[in-house]
Design a protein around this motif. Structure first.
Motif, PDB file in Angstrom:
ATOM      1  N   SER A  32       0.826  -1.173   0.000  1.00 35.45           N
ATOM      2  CA  SER A  32       0.000   0.000   0.000  1.00 35.45           C
ATOM      3  C   SER A  32       0.847   1.202   0.000  1.00 35.45           C
ATOM      4  O   SER A  32       1.969   1.252   0.478  1.00 35.45           O
ATOM      5  CB  SER A  32      -0.915  -0.004   1.217  1.00 35.45           C
ATOM      6  OG  SER A  32      -0.899   1.198   1.938  1.00 35.45           O
ATOM      7  N   GLY A  33       0.290   2.232  -0.455  1.00 37.12           N
ATOM      8  CA  GLY A  33       0.939   3.517  -0.340  1.00 37.12           C
ATOM      9  C   GLY A  33       1.131   3.847   1.122  1.00 37.12           C
ATOM     10  O   GLY A  33       0.376   3.419   1.957  1.00 37.12           O
ATOM     11  N   VAL A  88     -18.078   3.038   9.252  1.00 39.58           N
ATOM     12  CA  VAL A  88     -16.977   3.824   9.822  1.00 39.58           C
ATOM     13  C   VAL A  88     -16.334   4.661   8.720  1.00 39.58           C
ATOM     14  O   VAL A  88     -16.446   4.334   7.529  1.00 39.58           O
ATOM     15  CB  VAL A  88     -15.910   2.904  10.464  1.00 39.58           C
ATOM     16  CG1 VAL A  88     -16.525   2.035  11.550  1.00 39.58           C
ATOM     17  CG2 VAL A  88     -15.236   2.034   9.403  1.00 39.58           C
ATOM     18  N   PRO A  89     -15.642   5.728   9.077  1.00 43.02           N
ATOM     19  CA  PRO A  89     -14.885   6.470   8.063  1.00 43.02           C
ATOM     20  C   PRO A  89     -13.828   5.573   7.422  1.00 43.02           C
ATOM     21  O   PRO A  89     -13.180   4.782   8.117  1.00 43.02           O
ATOM     22  CB  PRO A  89     -14.233   7.605   8.864  1.00 43.02           C
ATOM     23  CG  PRO A  89     -15.080   7.761  10.081  1.00 43.02           C
ATOM     24  CD  PRO A  89     -15.560   6.374  10.410  1.00 43.02           C
ATOM     25  N   ARG A  90     -13.660   5.699   6.132  1.00 40.04           N
ATOM     26  CA  ARG A  90     -12.605   4.925   5.473  1.00 40.04           C
ATOM     27  C   ARG A  90     -11.236   5.332   6.019  1.00 40.04           C
ATOM     28  O   ARG A  90     -10.368   4.486   6.237  1.00 40.04           O
ATOM     29  CB  ARG A  90     -12.649   5.144   3.961  1.00 40.04           C
ATOM     30  CG  ARG A  90     -11.649   4.304   3.191  1.00 40.04           C
ATOM     31  CD  ARG A  90     -11.673   4.591   1.709  1.00 40.04           C
ATOM     32  NE  ARG A  90     -11.189   5.941   1.402  1.00 40.04           N
ATOM     33  CZ  ARG A  90     -10.878   6.359   0.178  1.00 40.04           C
ATOM     34  NH1 ARG A  90     -11.035   5.539  -0.860  1.00 40.04           N
ATOM     35  NH2 ARG A  90     -10.449   7.595  -0.023  1.00 40.04           N
ATOM     36  N   LEU A 164     -10.750  -6.322   1.335  1.00 42.99           N
ATOM     37  CA  LEU A 164      -9.673  -5.832   0.486  1.00 42.99           C
ATOM     38  C   LEU A 164      -9.235  -6.942  -0.452  1.00 42.99           C
ATOM     39  O   LEU A 164      -8.815  -8.012  -0.007  1.00 42.99           O
ATOM     40  CB  LEU A 164      -8.475  -5.389   1.327  1.00 42.99           C
ATOM     41  CG  LEU A 164      -7.206  -5.051   0.519  1.00 42.99           C
ATOM     42  CD1 LEU A 164      -7.432  -3.812  -0.343  1.00 42.99           C
ATOM     43  CD2 LEU A 164      -6.007  -4.853   1.440  1.00 42.99           C
ATOM     44  N   LEU A 165      -9.347  -6.687  -1.739  1.00 44.81           N
ATOM     45  CA  LEU A 165      -8.767  -7.560  -2.750  1.00 44.81           C
ATOM     46  C   LEU A 165      -7.832  -6.713  -3.596  1.00 44.81           C
ATOM     47  O   LEU A 165      -8.231  -5.673  -4.129  1.00 44.81           O
ATOM     48  CB  LEU A 165      -9.851  -8.196  -3.628  1.00 44.81           C
ATOM     49  CG  LEU A 165     -10.656  -9.330  -2.990  1.00 44.81           C
ATOM     50  CD1 LEU A 165     -11.727  -9.819  -3.965  1.00 44.81           C
ATOM     51  CD2 LEU A 165      -9.754 -10.492  -2.593  1.00 44.81           C
ATOM     52  N   CYS A 166      -6.602  -7.133  -3.701  1.00 42.58           N
ATOM     53  CA  CYS A 166      -5.612  -6.402  -4.481  1.00 42.58           C
ATOM     54  C   CYS A 166      -5.639  -6.891  -5.925  1.00 42.58           C
ATOM     55  O   CYS A 166      -5.565  -8.101  -6.181  1.00 42.58           O
ATOM     56  CB  CYS A 166      -4.223  -6.607  -3.902  1.00 42.58           C
ATOM     57  SG  CYS A 166      -4.019  -5.935  -2.243  1.00 42.58           S
ATOM     58  N   THR A 167      -5.723  -5.975  -6.850  1.00 44.59           N
ATOM     59  CA  THR A 167      -5.690  -6.315  -8.278  1.00 44.59           C
ATOM     60  C   THR A 167      -4.239  -6.271  -8.744  1.00 44.59           C
ATOM     61  O   THR A 167      -3.608  -5.212  -8.735  1.00 44.59           O
ATOM     62  CB  THR A 167      -6.546  -5.337  -9.087  1.00 44.59           C
ATOM     63  OG1 THR A 167      -7.896  -5.392  -8.607  1.00 44.59           O
ATOM     64  CG2 THR A 167      -6.516  -5.690 -10.569  1.00 44.59           C
ATOM     65  N   THR A 191      -3.690  -0.408  -5.183  1.00 43.29           N
ATOM     66  CA  THR A 191      -5.114  -0.602  -4.894  1.00 43.29           C
ATOM     67  C   THR A 191      -5.543   0.451  -3.881  1.00 43.29           C
ATOM     68  O   THR A 191      -4.932   0.595  -2.826  1.00 43.29           O
ATOM     69  CB  THR A 191      -5.365  -2.018  -4.340  1.00 43.29           C
ATOM     70  OG1 THR A 191      -4.988  -2.984  -5.343  1.00 43.29           O
ATOM     71  CG2 THR A 191      -6.832  -2.214  -3.976  1.00 43.29           C
ATOM     72  N   ASP A 192      -6.607   1.190  -4.194  1.00 40.67           N
ATOM     73  CA  ASP A 192      -6.959   2.386  -3.431  1.00 40.67           C
ATOM     74  C   ASP A 192      -7.211   2.107  -1.951  1.00 40.67           C
ATOM     75  O   ASP A 192      -6.795   2.865  -1.087  1.00 40.67           O
ATOM     76  CB  ASP A 192      -8.193   3.038  -4.057  1.00 40.67           C
ATOM     77  CG  ASP A 192      -8.484   4.398  -3.424  1.00 40.67           C
ATOM     78  OD1 ASP A 192      -7.547   5.199  -3.296  1.00 40.67           O
ATOM     79  OD2 ASP A 192      -9.649   4.640  -3.055  1.00 40.67           O
ATOM     80  N   LEU A 193      -7.886   1.012  -1.632  1.00 37.49           N
ATOM     81  CA  LEU A 193      -8.272   0.754  -0.249  1.00 37.49           C
ATOM     82  C   LEU A 193      -7.090   0.365   0.637  1.00 37.49           C
ATOM     83  O   LEU A 193      -7.138   0.527   1.857  1.00 37.49           O
ATOM     84  CB  LEU A 193      -9.343  -0.350  -0.212  1.00 37.49           C
ATOM     85  CG  LEU A 193      -9.924  -0.722   1.147  1.00 37.49           C
ATOM     86  CD1 LEU A 193     -10.586   0.482   1.813  1.00 37.49           C
ATOM     87  CD2 LEU A 193     -10.916  -1.883   1.020  1.00 37.49           C
TER      88      LEU A 193
END
Length: 594
Positions: A32-33, A88-90, A164-167, A191-193
């Protein structure tokens, strides 16, 4: 080998749900970032999740049947089990962006009139589903269920919560473990999430669950990685934390989770050599391999061990998982025996053929009970699913030079983003050589560098404030293969006000409930009355292994101070490693590095 006590076997220990173990096993057998990190900054005021959530704090929870597969209707009714979804807030550090995710929770309702509040529970992982843990705790520790609403949850990114699924995009040239790992990390970080699936964000979710349930404080019982999660919560929300039990403790005094995983290869070799093989040797009547553990190890290694042939498959799917729970030692012993007995017949078989034959053999092996057969079936189903995934991906590789695949990478996402791991390839190459020398049983399964070496992050656990950090009760088995005793003992000296119960000669991962007064009574005294043991360290004795009435001294020994004096690499391990080194130098097969 000397034995310590003679006693009847304790009541059957109801183990935590099978899914709890899945992430750890998948990682052992076969991110992740960078998020912002207020936790690492100067000490700030304790977060107010109700204020941060704004209008989300007014949501009303809609309780409904959970439909959990491992909870029958009678238990569901008796425990008054229900589930609800929390929005909940992301991103708890930018809740004003309006983006939200969902967290699924479960609840059993206190059966007595003297209700003490909520007991939030977590099974570990990272990435373990916790919905089933609430009814497990309520069933196996009814004294707690009488006084607490027990709350389970699927953490963000997991199970029935927003997943969460990573593409990930793979090329046909991604043909090594290292290249596949790099592709996985790149896909997940884009992946954004991903950047919001961290322990820190989950602790805010936990506190918001407390808010919505109308509780002033949160009590907590966490297993394995759940001890890391609970510690992070207590360091962030000290005034909101009441009684906390940490069971099978990760190296929570460390800045990252790397130490916890760096210790695992040695603890797994240790349990195999120190406890499983002596168990087999004491039961020559069942396994017919003699009474010398070292001779049994030599037979296992001559059959390929974990290096070649059927052994790697058998260890990865049937033996390693059984080492997590000494109740499954008959299955593990039977699997070792199967490798020794059938390696010539089964060499050259496909994994699918080995899986079918081995499952049948283990289900009918001596000493394997109904619970053991259930474990074998669970392992068979997991292995079958993994083999199908491999086949599917192989077909995609054949069909195109490049293909995209969605993967569940939560295990790596969380442990990599919780603190910076060593990112030096030279370090990991040296670590790999050390494993080949000192932990050769498990070394073939470990991929170096790990994903976390390629995952930059500025996150780190908050520092412990001695003025606000709560009292903590820690539980730890001596030969735990997932969270090393050494790491837990070090953590006990770093956590303010911690007390620790050590179980000598026990190898299971997960202690409570243990069904002995020495272990369980202090847990009940603390959670029900707030009383910690008088001494900082309490030493307890294990119960006999399956089919035995005596406890045998293995590993280290209890000291007068209530801790276990043990070694990460024991004399027996060194002798076994020297034997394997000689064998690989003098017989055909893989060379053994210096």
């Amino acid at each position: 080998m000397p034995h310590l006590t003679t006693s009847p076997r304790h009541p059957r220990r109801v183990r935590r749900p099978a899914a709890i173990l899945a992430a750890t096993l998948v990682a052992a057998v076969l991110s992740s970032g960078t998020a912002g990190n207020p936790a690492a900054a100067a000490k700030a005021a304790e977060p107010d999740t109700a204020a941060l959530a704004a209008t989300l704090a007014t949501q009303r929870l809609a309780w409904e049947p959970c439909g959990l597969p491992d909870v029958d209707a009678e238990d569901e009714a008796q425990l008054r089990l229900a589930c609800a979804t929390v929005t909940v807030p992301r991103d708890w550090h930018n809740p004003g962006d309006g983006k939200t995710i969902q967290v699924r929770i479960s609840r059993t309702v206190a059966s007595g009139s003297d209700r003490k509040g909520i007991l939030l529970v977590n099974p570990g992982g990272p990435g373990g589903s916790g919905l089933s843990l609430a009814p497990y705790v309520a069933r196996s520790a009814p004294a707690l269920a009488e006084h607490y609403d027990v709350i389970g949850f699927d953490p963000r990114g997991v199970g029935q919560s927003t997943p969460l699924l990573c593409t990930v995009t793979y090329r046909d040239t991604d043909n090594t473990n290292d290249l596949i790992t790099r592709a996985n990390v790149a896909g997940c970080r884009s992946t954004d999430l991903t950047k919001y699936i961290t322990t820190e964000q989950t602790t805010y979710d936990m506190d918001f669950i407390r808010v919505l349930l109308g509780e002033h404080k949160l009590n907590y019982l966490g297993y394995s990685y759940g001890t890391w999660l609970g510690t992070w919560y207590a360091a962030t929300f000290g005034s909101r934390t009441d009684r906390m039990v940490l069971d099978s403790v990760a190296a929570v005094g460390s800045p990252t989770l790397q130490e916890t995983w760096d210790l695992q290869p040695f603890t797994r070799d240790r349990a195999f050599q120190e406890q499983l093989l002596p168990y087999m040797a004491r039961h020559d009547d069942l396994y017919g391999r003699g009474t010398d553990p070292m001779k049994i190890r030599e037979m296992f290694e001559r059959a390929g061990g974990t290096r070649v042939g059927m052994g790697p498959f058998m260890f990865g799917w049937f033996i390693l998982g059984a080492l997590y729970d000494t109740q499954n030692y008959p299955v593990a012993a039977a699997a070792v025996n199967t490798v020794i007995q059938y390696y010539e017949e089964w060499n050259g078989w496909t994994p699918e053929q080995i899986l079918t034959a081995a499952s049948a053999k283990l289900r009918t092996a001596p000493g394997v009970t109904a619970d053991g057969r259930a474990y074998v079936e669970q392992a068979r189903v997991s292995a079958e699913a993994a083999l199908k995934t491999q086949r599917d991906r192989a077909q995609l590789v054949q069909a195109a030079d490049e293909y995209t695949y969605d993967i569940d990478y939560v295990f790596e996402v969380i442990r990599c983003q919780d603190g910076q791991w060593n990112d030096s390839v030279a370090y990991w190459n040296a670590f790999s050589r050390r494993l080949t020398r000192d932990a050769p049983l498990v070394a073939p399964y470990l991929q170096n560098p790990p994903a976390c070496a390629y995952w930059p992050t500025s996150n780190r656990m908050p520092t412990f404030d001695r003025k606000t950090f709560p009292k903590v009760l820690m539980l730890q088995d001596e030969l735990d293969v997932a969270t090393a005793y050494e790491g837990a003992l070090a953590a006990s000296k770093k956590l303010p006000g911690a007390s620790m119960i050590s179980v000598d000669n026990e190898g299971s991962h997960g202690v409570f409930p243990y069904y002995t007064p020495c272990v369980d009574d202090p847990v009940y005294a603390f959670l029900l009355d707030g009383r910690l043991p008088a001494q900082t360290y309490t030493g307890c004795q294990a119960v006999p292994l399956p089919g035995e009435t005596a406890v045998f001294e293995v590993g280290g020994k209890l000291t007068g101070k209530g801790t276990v004096r043990t070694r990460l690499i024991t004399d027996e391990m060194r002798a076994a490693n020297r034997m394997l080194k000689r064998m690989l130098r003098t017989e055909p097969g893989p060379s053994y590095p210096e």
